[in-house]
Write a protein that holds these residues in place. Structure first.
Motif, PDB file in Angstrom:
ATOM      1  N   LEU A   1     -28.385 -25.154  66.618  1.00  0.00           N
ATOM      2  CA  LEU A   1     -28.644 -25.894  65.386  1.00  0.00           C
ATOM      3  C   LEU A   1     -28.856 -27.364  65.717  1.00  0.00           C
ATOM      4  O   LEU A   1     -28.019 -27.974  66.395  1.00  0.00           O
ATOM      5  N   PRO A   2     -29.986 -27.963  65.278  1.00  0.00           N
ATOM      6  CA  PRO A   2     -30.221 -29.381  65.582  1.00  0.00           C
ATOM      7  C   PRO A   2     -29.335 -30.304  64.762  1.00  0.00           C
ATOM      8  O   PRO A   2     -28.955 -29.987  63.634  1.00  0.00           O
ATOM      9  N   VAL A   3     -29.013 -31.439  65.360  1.00  0.00           N
ATOM     10  CA  VAL A   3     -28.179 -32.453  64.698  1.00  0.00           C
ATOM     11  C   VAL A   3     -28.982 -33.745  64.622  1.00  0.00           C
ATOM     12  O   VAL A   3     -29.529 -34.205  65.634  1.00  0.00           O
TER      13      VAL A   3
ATOM     14  N   THR B   1     -24.857 -35.839  61.959  1.00  0.00           N
ATOM     15  CA  THR B   1     -23.842 -36.135  62.988  1.00  0.00           C
ATOM     16  C   THR B   1     -22.432 -36.221  62.411  1.00  0.00           C
ATOM     17  O   THR B   1     -21.467 -35.900  63.100  1.00  0.00           O
ATOM     18  N   HIS B   2     -22.288 -36.642  61.150  1.00  0.00           N
ATOM     19  CA  HIS B   2     -20.951 -36.829  60.576  1.00  0.00           C
ATOM     20  C   HIS B   2     -20.516 -35.658  59.689  1.00  0.00           C
ATOM     21  O   HIS B   2     -19.461 -35.738  59.043  1.00  0.00           O
TER      22      HIS B   2
ATOM     23  N   LEU C   1     -19.432 -32.264  68.547  1.00  0.00           N
ATOM     24  CA  LEU C   1     -19.671 -30.926  69.091  1.00  0.00           C
ATOM     25  C   LEU C   1     -21.000 -30.803  69.824  1.00  0.00           C
ATOM     26  O   LEU C   1     -21.165 -29.916  70.660  1.00  0.00           O
ATOM     27  N   MET C   2     -21.933 -31.677  69.525  1.00  0.00           N
ATOM     28  CA  MET C   2     -23.306 -31.476  70.003  1.00  0.00           C
ATOM     29  C   MET C   2     -23.464 -31.821  71.483  1.00  0.00           C
ATOM     30  O   MET C   2     -22.633 -32.487  72.092  1.00  0.00           O
ATOM     31  N   THR C   3     -24.566 -31.325  72.033  1.00  0.00           N
ATOM     32  CA  THR C   3     -24.945 -31.626  73.405  1.00  0.00           C
ATOM     33  C   THR C   3     -26.370 -32.183  73.408  1.00  0.00           C
ATOM     34  O   THR C   3     -27.136 -31.950  72.474  1.00  0.00           O
ATOM     35  N   ILE C   4     -26.703 -32.921  74.457  1.00  0.00           N
ATOM     36  CA  ILE C   4     -28.048 -33.516  74.537  1.00  0.00           C
ATOM     37  C   ILE C   4     -28.958 -32.687  75.435  1.00  0.00           C
ATOM     38  O   ILE C   4     -30.113 -33.054  75.641  1.00  0.00           O
ATOM     39  N   GLU C   5     -28.447 -31.568  75.961  1.00  0.00           N
ATOM     40  CA  GLU C   5     -29.262 -30.747  76.861  1.00  0.00           C
ATOM     41  C   GLU C   5     -30.065 -29.725  76.066  1.00  0.00           C
ATOM     42  O   GLU C   5     -29.645 -28.583  75.885  1.00  0.00           O
ATOM     43  N   PHE C   6     -31.194 -30.138  75.541  1.00  0.00           N
ATOM     44  CA  PHE C   6     -32.088 -29.251  74.797  1.00  0.00           C
ATOM     45  C   PHE C   6     -33.536 -29.592  75.152  1.00  0.00           C
ATOM     46  O   PHE C   6     -33.813 -30.653  75.729  1.00  0.00           O
TER      47      PHE C   6
ATOM     48  N   LEU D   1     -18.304 -40.485  72.060  1.00  0.00           N
ATOM     49  CA  LEU D   1     -16.859 -40.575  71.835  1.00  0.00           C
ATOM     50  C   LEU D   1     -16.522 -41.265  70.522  1.00  0.00           C
ATOM     51  O   LEU D   1     -15.412 -41.119  70.008  1.00  0.00           O
ATOM     52  N   ASN D   2     -17.468 -42.016  69.979  1.00  0.00           N
ATOM     53  CA  ASN D   2     -17.232 -42.734  68.722  1.00  0.00           C
ATOM     54  C   ASN D   2     -17.435 -41.861  67.490  1.00  0.00           C
ATOM     55  O   ASN D   2     -17.100 -42.274  66.383  1.00  0.00           O
ATOM     56  N   TYR D   3     -17.995 -40.655  67.680  1.00  0.00           N
ATOM     57  CA  TYR D   3     -18.145 -39.769  66.529  1.00  0.00           C
ATOM     58  C   TYR D   3     -16.773 -39.274  66.087  1.00  0.00           C
ATOM     59  O   TYR D   3     -15.887 -39.052  66.923  1.00  0.00           O
ATOM     60  N   PRO D   4     -16.577 -39.111  64.779  1.00  0.00           N
ATOM     61  CA  PRO D   4     -15.269 -38.642  64.291  1.00  0.00           C
ATOM     62  C   PRO D   4     -14.903 -37.292  64.900  1.00  0.00           C
ATOM     63  O   PRO D   4     -15.773 -36.457  65.147  1.00  0.00           O
ATOM     64  N   GLU D   5     -13.619 -37.121  65.136  1.00  0.00           N
ATOM     65  CA  GLU D   5     -13.157 -35.837  65.647  1.00  0.00           C
ATOM     66  C   GLU D   5     -13.473 -34.739  64.643  1.00  0.00           C
ATOM     67  O   GLU D   5     -13.404 -34.935  63.436  1.00  0.00           O
ATOM     68  N   ASP D   6     -13.840 -33.575  65.135  1.00  0.00           N
ATOM     69  CA  ASP D   6     -14.175 -32.413  64.307  1.00  0.00           C
ATOM     70  C   ASP D   6     -15.450 -32.616  63.500  1.00  0.00           C
ATOM     71  O   ASP D   6     -15.642 -31.966  62.470  1.00  0.00           O
ATOM     72  N   SER D   7     -16.318 -33.533  63.947  1.00  0.00           N
ATOM     73  CA  SER D   7     -17.613 -33.721  63.292  1.00  0.00           C
ATOM     74  C   SER D   7     -18.691 -33.039  64.121  1.00  0.00           C
ATOM     75  O   SER D   7     -18.485 -32.668  65.281  1.00  0.00           O
TER      76      SER D   7
END
Length: 458
Positions: A237-239, A218-219, A144-149, A134-140
């Protein structure tokens, strides 16, 4: 003969009537049998048409996998209504099955009271991870990313990798691309599932791994992420963070939503409307008016320059009345020509086909286009002036020459202003039809009257 397909049936209008009838009769057993035949998108579309009471009733009979997927598609208001009606066990089931990125999107929009109710079912580690996202900037990229990989190690054999995927793959967004990490989760490369299943069991992943991996940080802005997806055609795409650690992945379905949102925002700006995330039908008339009136006021005030120009040449207009009848044609032609160019350039900038460094190429191309278009329109307008309007040949030449100059001027302005806006870190979409038309109208009038003044000696 029955043909079995992986994709379930698409719901038709007649099916909706049957479902409504079963729902009215409260025949939930038959309703469940029927609704399980459809894919989650059509189930969502059906539930969306129901009131809260019946929505909850249908939602409770959905299969577990469908329930989480359908829930993630609802807008914030619908999610809040459902969560308020759910029992604690039902909320826990949703939170357990919903993908992490969908959960983050939901939590960002929910009221704080509902968020607290949802987070009660997360352990400390999970809650810490949610707060981090939640601390990542909006629209960054981070938002958008997910941890399910699927994350594998380079020393694993193909057999070990397949065993790991079989055990953990069901909970992952995608298993088609697996990422190889080293110490401290540093991203080393990736390997496709196809390469894994076609290799021998004792092959080490280090021999299959592709080290030339494309990634984002991430940013990074979501528009940049979308451009990477467009360029390389990835499914995922990895982040990574600033230390090169793999923190998540972005899947193509999420980025398609971003592309749609960005395109919608561009269209809104091009129509001189302030962008809004809500759909047209969700917004009140007051909110729609508020988004539109600002630009309309700006354009209205700026159009006063056109009036001042006409007032300045008022004596000329009165002395040669025939000049007056061609003003709308010249202004319309200029505005339309400028809008054509600006629309193409704005879209090219959005898709990455045109870069700021292509400024000179754009100028020369638009100049050549303008010369061709201008000559054709000038020739046709001269014939019109002579055959239909029956004006003097001098006025016909003035109108035709002015039209050609206006087309050239408007296409150059329409082609270059969006690039200038991009250079100044502004949204190129603001340099669209309404603004271009206002600028071109004023300039085309000045050209027209100055050409008339010189050519007709008035």
């Amino acid at each position: 003969m029955t043909v079995v397909s992986e994709e379930r049936n698409k719901m038709k209008e007649v099916d909706r009537e049957i479902l409504d009838e079963l729902l009215e009769k409260k025949d939930l057993h038959t309703l469940k049998e029927k609704i399980d035949q459809y894919n989650s998108v059509d189930i969502y579309k059906y539930i969306e048409t129901l009131d809260t009471f019946h929505s909850v009733m249908v939602f409770r009979i959905l299969r577990k996998d469908d329930a989480a997927e359908v829930f993630s598609k609802f807008n914030t208001e619908q999610q809040v209504n459902l969560l308020k009606a759910f029992t604690d066990d039902e909320i826990k089931d949703i939170m357990d099955d919903i993908f992490f990125d969908d959960m983050i999107d939901m939590i960002e929009e929910l009221p704080s009271g509902v968020v607290k109710k949802v987070l009660r079912f997360s352990d400390d580690e999970h809650r810490k991870l949610i707060n981090e996202f939640l601390n990542y900037p909006e629209d960054s990229a981070g938002s958008l990313m997910t941890i399910e990989f699927v994350e594998l190690k380079r020393y694993m054999t193909v057999k070990e990798a397949l065993d790991y995927i079989r055990i953990n793959g069901l909970d992952k967004v995608t298993v088609y691309t697996c990422y190889i990490t080293g110490p401290e989760r540093k991203l080393l490369g990736f390997v496709s599932l196809r390469d894994i299943v076609t290799a021998t069991d004792d092959t080490v992943l280090d021999d299959l791994m592709e080290e030339d991996v494309i990634y984002v940080h991430t940013h990074d802005d979501q528009e940049y992420v979308a451009s990477v997806f467009r360029k390389y055609g990835f499914v995922a795409l990895p982040v990574v963070d600033n230390e090169g650690r793999l923190t998540g992945i972005i899947t193509v379905d999420d980025i398609l939503e971003v592309m749609e949102d960005e395109a919608t925002e561009d269209f809104q700006r091009m129509a001189a409307i302030a962008p809004d995330e809500q759909t047209y039908l969700e917004q009140t008339p007051w909110k729609l008016a508020k988004h539109r009136v600002t630009w309309l006021l700006i354009l209205m005030v700026s159009a006063t320059f056109t009036g001042k120009i006409m007032n300045r040449y008022n004596a000329m207009i009165q002395s040669v009345i025939a000049l007056n009848m061609f003003i709308p044609m010249i202004m319309d032609a200029g505005g339309n020509a400028g809008s054509q160019s600006s629309t193409l350039i704005i879209r090219g900038l959005a898709t990455g086909d045109i870069e700021i460094s292509d400024y000179i190429k754009v100028v020369f191309k638009e100049l050549r286009v303008a010369l061709v278009v201008g000559l054709i329109l000038a020739g046709v307008s001269f014939i019109k002036c002579m055959v239909i309007d029956h004006v003097e040949i001098g006025i016909g030449l003035v109108v035709s020459f002015t039209l050609m100059c206006t087309i050239i001027m408007s296409k150059l302005i329409g082609g270059t202003l969006p690039i200038l806006a991009k250079k100044l870190n502004l949204d190129p979409a603001i340099m669209a039809g309404p603004l271009i038309t206002t600028i071109v109208d004023a300039l085309s009038l000045m050209i027209y009257f100055e050409v008339a003044h010189i050519a007709l000696h008035i």
